[in-house]
Write a protein that holds these residues in place. Structure first.
Motif, mmCIF file in Angstrom:
data_model
loop_
_atom_site.group_PDB
_atom_site.id
_atom_site.type_symbol
_atom_site.label_atom_id
_atom_site.label_comp_id
_atom_site.label_asym_id
_atom_site.label_seq_id
_atom_site.Cartn_x
_atom_site.Cartn_y
_atom_site.Cartn_z
ATOM 1 N N ASN A 163 39.896 37.458 41.150
ATOM 2 C CA ASN A 163 39.059 37.641 42.332
ATOM 3 C C ASN A 163 37.881 36.660 42.251
ATOM 4 O OD1 ASN A 163 40.621 39.896 43.201
ATOM 5 N ND2 ASN A 163 39.466 41.234 41.837
ATOM 6 N N GLY B 115 37.496 38.980 51.200
ATOM 7 C CA GLY B 115 37.444 38.158 49.998
ATOM 8 C C GLY B 115 38.663 37.274 49.819
ATOM 9 N N ARG B 116 38.847 36.818 48.580
ATOM 10 C CA ARG B 116 39.983 35.972 48.224
ATOM 11 C C ARG B 116 40.555 36.438 46.893
ATOM 12 N NH1 ARG B 116 38.828 30.938 46.787
ATOM 13 N NH2 ARG B 116 36.588 31.287 46.537
ATOM 14 N N LYS B 117 41.859 36.325 46.752
ATOM 15 C CA LYS B 117 42.548 36.613 45.500
ATOM 16 C C LYS B 117 43.439 35.428 45.146
ATOM 17 C CE LYS B 117 42.953 41.710 45.697
ATOM 18 N NZ LYS B 117 42.461 42.033 44.334
ATOM 19 N N THR C 188 36.169 41.488 46.589
ATOM 20 C CA THR C 188 37.370 41.752 47.370
ATOM 21 C C THR C 188 37.525 43.236 47.644
ATOM 22 O OG1 THR C 188 38.806 42.021 45.427
ATOM 23 C CG2 THR C 188 38.602 39.803 46.321
ATOM 24 N N LEU D 247 45.061 42.214 51.858
ATOM 25 C CA LEU D 247 43.676 41.868 51.560
ATOM 26 C C LEU D 247 42.814 42.098 52.800
ATOM 27 C CD1 LEU D 247 41.846 40.842 49.320
ATOM 28 C CD2 LEU D 247 42.222 38.510 50.164
#
Length: 255
Positions: free
Chosen positions: A206, A154-156, A210, A151
């Motif tokens: 998401n 962002g965040r997943k 991302t 990554l």
């Protein structure tokens, strides 16, 4: 009951060993390489600026999808929330074949199929980027492959089901010879290098925009399962190909 993510610590001098260890574990495994690592820097927006005019396609809330340039797409990630834009089928080779060399060598070396001739070699490196609210439904990676995902921004949120459950759901015909495992839920943040073993079903959300780089592989840790999988689904030529690749990599007379 949810299990915690398996995690491996590393130093830069042993990053290769850490990657091989992560790829060999039968459960989803994380290496936190951090946002200052050159692997991450190589795929940040500024590092991709020279490819702004490359044409790409993406999923969107429109049935027709979205087409445009990479530069326009990356701008829309932030400025056009709600369009459902998700670029997840664009390979690094589609953008520039030289981008593959930016992937860490120990990561590239996980995929024994990279030794095949160009016309037979799968293009298994992708640049993925999506707006907040996008994601991928529950699935098992194709061709019995395992995967890694780095990554960038962002965040997943990942939700994993073990192979035995994937078999129960009819997603794969057989499971690797793993012990029984628990489902795993994990939030990935920038600089996290995540490994998904063969046979694990997973869904991804998401919650923010991302950017990630990802790849699949068949190699030392999973080629026996790939051979069994291809036999089970009747793809005997692929099973024989994997057997030949395995023999080439495990010959005793190869230094």
């Amino acid at each position: 009951m949810l299990a915690s993510i398996s995690e491996i610590s590393y130093t830069e001098t042993n990053i290769g060993a850490a990657i091989r260890e992560a790829a060999s574990r039968p459960v989803p495994t994380l290496i936190r390489i951090g946002t200052d690592h050159h692997f991450v820097k190589a795929f940040e927006r500024d590092s991709l600026s020279s490819y702004r005019e490359v044409s790409i396609n993406a999923e969107s809330s429109s049935a027709d999808g979205w087409s445009g340039t990479l530069g326009d797409f990356l701008t829309r990630l932030d400025n056009r929330p709600g369009d459902g834009l998700y670029m997840k089928h664009t390979t690094l080779t589609d953008i520039d074949p030289q981008l593959v060399a930016r992937v860490l060598r120990p990561v590239r070396e996980l995929n024994w199929l990279s030794s095949l001739p160009n016309e037979m070699r799968p293009s298994w490196y992708w640049l993925m980027a999506g707006q907040a609210g996008t994601g991928t439904p529950l699935h098992v990676d194709s061709m019995a492959s395992a995967a890694w995902n780095l990554l960038i921004t962002g965040r997943k949120i990942w939700r994993f089901l073990p192979p035995a459950e994937a078999v129960h759901l009819g997603m794969i015909p057989i499971a690797p010879a793993y012990y029984e495992f628990q489902p795993v839920e994990f939030e990935q943040t920038p600089g996290d290098l995540l490994f998904t073993p063969s046979g694990w079903a997973h869904a991804v959300e998401n919650p923010t925009e991302t950017i990630a780089v990802t790849g699949n592989y068949i190699g030392e840790a999973n080629i026996d399962f790939a051979i069994s999988y291809f036999e089970a689904v009747g793809e005997h030529n692929n099973a024989l190909l994997c057997q030949d690749v395995k023999s080439a990599f495990t010959r005793k007379d190869v230094p």
